[in-house]
Design an enzyme around this catalytic site. Structure first.
Site, PDB file in Angstrom:
ATOM      1  N   ARG A  48       0.648  -1.186   0.051  1.00  0.00           N
ATOM      2  CA  ARG A  48      -0.126   0.242  -0.124  1.00  0.00           C
ATOM      3  C   ARG A  48       0.721   0.914  -0.288  1.00  0.00           C
ATOM      4  O   ARG A  48       0.361   2.451  -0.990  1.00  0.00           O
ATOM      5  CB  ARG A  48      -0.519  -0.083   1.049  1.00  0.00           C
ATOM      6  CG  ARG A  48      -1.748  -0.765   0.900  1.00  0.00           C
ATOM      7  CD  ARG A  48      -3.039  -0.368   1.505  1.00  0.00           C
ATOM      8  NE  ARG A  48      -2.573  -0.997   3.294  1.00  0.00           N
ATOM      9  CZ  ARG A  48      -3.105  -0.479   4.378  1.00  0.00           C
ATOM     10  NH1 ARG A  48      -4.030  -0.284   4.974  1.00  0.00           N
ATOM     11  NH2 ARG A  48      -2.498  -1.577   5.626  1.00  0.00           N
ATOM     12  N   ASP A 183       3.250 -23.298   3.882  1.00  0.00           N
ATOM     13  CA  ASP A 183       3.864 -23.630   5.438  1.00  0.00           C
ATOM     14  C   ASP A 183       4.876 -23.950   5.534  1.00  0.00           C
ATOM     15  O   ASP A 183       5.401 -25.328   5.011  1.00  0.00           O
ATOM     16  CB  ASP A 183       2.882 -24.537   5.719  1.00  0.00           C
ATOM     17  CG  ASP A 183       2.911 -24.822   6.952  1.00  0.00           C
ATOM     18  OD1 ASP A 183       4.410 -25.424   8.050  1.00  0.00           O
ATOM     19  OD2 ASP A 183       1.932 -25.273   8.473  1.00  0.00           O
ATOM     20  N   HIS A 184       5.860 -22.549   5.983  1.00  0.00           N
ATOM     21  CA  HIS A 184       7.457 -23.102   5.290  1.00  0.00           C
ATOM     22  C   HIS A 184       8.276 -24.642   5.927  1.00  0.00           C
ATOM     23  O   HIS A 184       9.530 -24.672   5.868  1.00  0.00           O
ATOM     24  CB  HIS A 184       7.676 -22.276   5.671  1.00  0.00           C
ATOM     25  CG  HIS A 184       8.722 -21.966   7.316  1.00  0.00           C
ATOM     26  ND1 HIS A 184       7.586 -20.914   8.018  1.00  0.00           N
ATOM     27  CD2 HIS A 184       9.503 -21.728   7.618  1.00  0.00           C
ATOM     28  CE1 HIS A 184       8.345 -20.751   8.606  1.00  0.00           C
ATOM     29  NE2 HIS A 184       9.415 -21.139   8.342  1.00  0.00           N
ATOM     30  N   GLU A 222      11.218 -21.161  21.346  1.00  0.00           N
ATOM     31  CA  GLU A 222      11.510 -20.329  20.604  1.00  0.00           C
ATOM     32  C   GLU A 222      11.673 -19.251  21.739  1.00  0.00           C
ATOM     33  O   GLU A 222      11.168 -18.862  22.648  1.00  0.00           O
ATOM     34  CB  GLU A 222      10.326 -19.618  19.427  1.00  0.00           C
ATOM     35  CG  GLU A 222      10.217 -20.641  18.373  1.00  0.00           C
ATOM     36  CD  GLU A 222       9.403 -19.472  17.239  1.00  0.00           C
ATOM     37  OE1 GLU A 222       9.887 -19.312  16.051  1.00  0.00           O
ATOM     38  OE2 GLU A 222       8.410 -19.062  17.816  1.00  0.00           O
ATOM     39  N   HIS A 246       1.891 -25.024  11.291  1.00  0.00           N
ATOM     40  CA  HIS A 246       3.546 -25.734  11.515  1.00  0.00           C
ATOM     41  C   HIS A 246       3.696 -26.808  11.788  1.00  0.00           C
ATOM     42  O   HIS A 246       4.067 -28.117  11.440  1.00  0.00           O
ATOM     43  CB  HIS A 246       5.104 -25.319  11.891  1.00  0.00           C
ATOM     44  CG  HIS A 246       4.673 -23.456  11.488  1.00  0.00           C
ATOM     45  ND1 HIS A 246       4.334 -23.592   9.808  1.00  0.00           N
ATOM     46  CD2 HIS A 246       5.297 -22.314  11.886  1.00  0.00           C
ATOM     47  CE1 HIS A 246       4.460 -22.513   9.696  1.00  0.00           C
ATOM     48  NE2 HIS A 246       5.095 -21.548  10.824  1.00  0.00           N
ATOM     49  N   LYS A 332       6.774 -18.383  22.433  1.00  0.00           N
ATOM     50  CA  LYS A 332       7.421 -17.475  22.450  1.00  0.00           C
ATOM     51  C   LYS A 332       8.398 -17.500  23.698  1.00  0.00           C
ATOM     52  O   LYS A 332       8.218 -17.529  24.863  1.00  0.00           O
ATOM     53  CB  LYS A 332       7.037 -15.689  22.405  1.00  0.00           C
ATOM     54  CG  LYS A 332       6.488 -16.651  21.027  1.00  0.00           C
ATOM     55  CD  LYS A 332       7.078 -16.236  19.564  1.00  0.00           C
ATOM     56  CE  LYS A 332       6.220 -15.950  18.040  1.00  0.00           C
ATOM     57  NZ  LYS A 332       6.715 -17.210  16.942  1.00  0.00           N
TER      58      LYS A 332
END
Ligand code: BG6
Length: 475
Positions: A48, A183-184, A222, A246, A332
């Site tokens: 944008r 989905d990496h 993580e 994931h 996290k």
């Protein structure tokens, strides 16, 4: 250069975002440098807000490449790559300039007998869920979906209902075989290696079931906290960001039946069948947590109840896995960053060797960029007695297979899109089923328990696994 690939115009929506800088441009650069992109291609970044002139945008991309690829950048390759990049603002209400730019780029390829109808479009939509549908409608209005492959980033909607609406909107404008839901985790070497390990080894394949395996842990802690993604997390949360995507995809690869072959239909059918067999979740066996300090993060509400941590017990109601608990955990600001799958084997029914049991047999898959596999076994303690001790086999694929050429997950998946390979992308029925599984938790979320940063999450999550998590001790 890959001669067999037709000319491509790649359009990246969200091109000034974090994902583009950290993964997409570096992935594309690496493919370009390795000669894996088509001879004719251009990349149009879109969003944008304008990042300035094309040169200023290229400089931003260049800075991102310096940070990610760094010393390995080849100056000729990087100049050629940057020379093919430009930027065009667009939004859901107005895509006319973008459409004109795409057509102009296609006409510029019009040489040596090629014609614009041979040019393929790759539309990469890395957008917040609310922006996805209006943008897809714009692409349709501007006829940009013709000859296009459309890559859609997760989360696919925000709940079962919105995901169905999104799916209907997608199918309204393109055929399913044009859609690449990414989905990496499925692009990671180590994740694909699960298939090799399971199906190519007589050692494991016969033991991959409830008769031999007592429990499975899929653990993705993580250390990373919000890193400026507070607003994304407020609307998404850990369950949608990590678990229904994931971690469930990892569950699929670990647990599905032999797909017979690796074509997209077989792999996705096998995964969809497995997801169908997930038992409704037991609310009492799901733990939500939020790290202390989350509410002070930028763009996070002072009274936010969003979960930054999830641990849960999952059962698969089929013959292979009946009553074997699968423990999923991610969050996290935890004590470590790991992606670890642990299969714990049952102890044999023998009375030959009694007494202390040093270490259960565990097969541990570390899903790092260089896959590592450990097998903990019991062995005789050398000496005059028959005492047992624990020992491990270790395989480090990076060291043991030095001539391998691992591709980073996004690099691999972008290459798959260019080649029309959809095995490692998710299909709409899989996505729908996973929303069905987690919807009860969205309707009636468990209490969000606080946890200290740098810990392993709330105590209730630590206690979820009777024999303990593999990670969190000294592993
Ligand atoms: C992303 C999530 O999809 O995956 C992030 O949005 C998460 O929250 C990331 O940190 C983890 O991926 P990787 O490849 O770094 O393990």
């Amino acid at each position: 250069m890959t001669e067999s690939l037709p000319a491509h115009v790649l359009v990246l929506f969200g091109a000034t975002g974090d994902l583009a800088a950290r993964k997409l441009f570096p992935g594309l650069y690496r493919l370009a440098e390795a000669g894996r992109l088509p001879h004719d291609y251009v990349i149009i970044g879109s969003g944008r807000h304008s990042p300035g002139t094309d040169d200023e945008f290229r400089q931003q991309v260049r800075d991102g490449l310096d940070d990610t690829v760094g010393d390995e950048l080849d100056s000729d390759a990087v100049d050629d790559f940057l020379g093919r990049i430009s930027f065009q603002t667009a939004d859901a209400d107005d895509g006319a300039d973008l459409a004109a730019k795409v057509r102009e780029a296609e006409e510029a390829f019009d040489h040596e007998g090629a014609d614009t109808s041979d040019v393929r479009r790759l539309l990469y939509l890395s957008l917040p869920p609310a922006a996805m549908q209006p943008m897809i409608a714009m692409l349709d209005r501007e006829s940009l979906t013709d000859r296009a492959r459309m890559v859609i980033e997760k989360p696919f909607g925000l709940d079962l209902e919105s995901s169905r609406e999104l799916d209907a909107a997608i199918k309204d404008v393109v055929d399913e075989d044009q859609v690449y839901r990414i989905d990496h985790f499925l692009g990671k070497e180590a994740v694909q290696n699960i298939l090799a390990l399971r199906f190519a080894n007589g050692l494991f394949e016969p033991a991959w079931n409830a008769t031999s395996i007592e429990s499975v842990q899929i653990d993705v802690p993580e250390t990373l906290a919000m890193e400026g993604r507070g607003s994304f997390y407020e609307s998404t949360g850990c369950l949608r960001d990590m678990v229904s995507t994931h971690l469930c995809q990892l569950l699929g690869f670990v647990a599905f039946e032999d797909p017979d072959n690796l074509d997209e239909k077989c792999v996705r059918d096998a995964k969809a069948t497995l997801f169908e067999a997930i038992r409704p979740l037991d609310h009492g066996r799901v733990v939500f947590g939020q790290y202390d300090g989350y509410r002070d993060e930028e763009d996070v509400a002072d009274d936010s109840e969003v979960e930054t941590f999830v641990a849960m017990e999952v059962f698969i109601d089929n013959d292979r896995w009946r009553d074997v608990p699968f423990y999923l955990r991610t969050g996290k600001a935890l004590a470590a960053s790991r992606r670890t799958i642990t299969l714990r084997f049952r102890t044999p029914h023998t009375t030959v060797l009694r007494g202390a049991e040093p270490l259960a047999n565990e097969l541990v898959l570390e899903l790092t960029d260089d896959p590592r596999i450990t097998i903990d076994v019991r062995a005789k303690l050398p000496g005059p007695t028959m005492d047992l001790t624990g020992a491990s086999f270790r395989l480090d694929l990076g060291d043991d297979v030095p001539d391998g050429e691992p591709l980073e997950a996004y690099e691999r998946l972008l290459l798959d899109v260019l080649n029309g390979e959809r095995t490692f992308f998710t299909r709409s029925d899989e996505v729908d089923r996973l929303w069905q599984v987690i919807q009860p938790l969205l309707d009636d979320p468990p209490e969000v328990l606080p946890y200290e940063q740098g810990s392993w999450g709330p105590q209730a999550a630590v206690d979820l696994v009777a024999h303990g998590w593999r990670l969190g001790g000294d592993a």
